[in-house]
Design a protein around this motif. Sequence first.
Motif, PDB file in Angstrom:
ATOM      1  N   ILE A 159      38.070  38.317  37.079  1.00 27.29           N
ATOM      2  CA  ILE A 159      38.330  37.432  38.821  1.00 27.29           C
ATOM      3  C   ILE A 159      39.899  37.049  38.854  1.00 27.29           C
ATOM      4  CG2 ILE A 159      38.056  35.627  40.529  1.00 27.29           C
ATOM      5  CD1 ILE A 159      34.804  35.877  38.904  1.00 27.29           C
ATOM      6  N   MET A 204      40.798  32.405  42.538  1.00 31.32           N
ATOM      7  CA  MET A 204      39.297  31.911  43.526  1.00 31.32           C
ATOM      8  C   MET A 204      40.158  31.152  44.513  1.00 31.32           C
ATOM      9  SD  MET A 204      36.298  32.189  40.438  1.00 31.32           S
ATOM     10  CE  MET A 204      35.460  32.578  41.743  1.00 31.32           C
ATOM     11  N   ARG A 259      38.002  25.892  37.968  1.00 30.11           N
ATOM     12  CA  ARG A 259      37.270  27.133  37.640  1.00 30.11           C
ATOM     13  C   ARG A 259      36.672  27.265  36.568  1.00 30.11           C
ATOM     14  NH1 ARG A 259      40.899  32.038  38.672  1.00 30.11           N
ATOM     15  NH2 ARG A 259      39.048  33.707  37.830  1.00 30.11           N
ATOM     16  N   ALA A 281      37.433  35.289  46.353  1.00 25.64           N
ATOM     17  CA  ALA A 281      37.872  35.600  44.775  1.00 25.64           C
ATOM     18  C   ALA A 281      38.234  37.175  45.418  1.00 25.64           C
ATOM     19  CB  ALA A 281      36.247  35.886  44.185  1.00 25.64           C
TER      20      ALA A 281
END
Length: 121
Positions: free
Chosen positions: A31, A34, A71, A97
């Motif tokens: 990822i 985000m 995060r 995301a």
Amino acid sequence: QVQLVESGGGLVQPGGSLRLSCAASGSIFRINVMGWYRQAPGKERELVATVTRGDSTTYGNSVKGRFTISRDNAKNTVYLQMNSLKPEDTAVYFCNALMRVSFISSPNDYWGQGTQVTVSS
């Protein structure tokens, strides 16, 4: 298949606080970014805040100094701490995301279903 599941929305009085969470699950390779966006009735979706994998953050002008994004990379989870809430913060908040689902895939955007935040006395 990838899922983003938000939680933590609700009704709060002006000046109050809420904490939103969004957990990504499924086939995830990496990822990159985000974030949170919101959409109020009759308005376009707007940026609230984003955070990169390296913890670099961006905030929308209307939430600077009141909201904090963070995060947990190990948990594929992003949080939004919202303080000093105002009635104009009322909206559906969507988790976003930018992620790769495999080593060879390009990054793509994924969205959660949204969670309602209502600020009212």
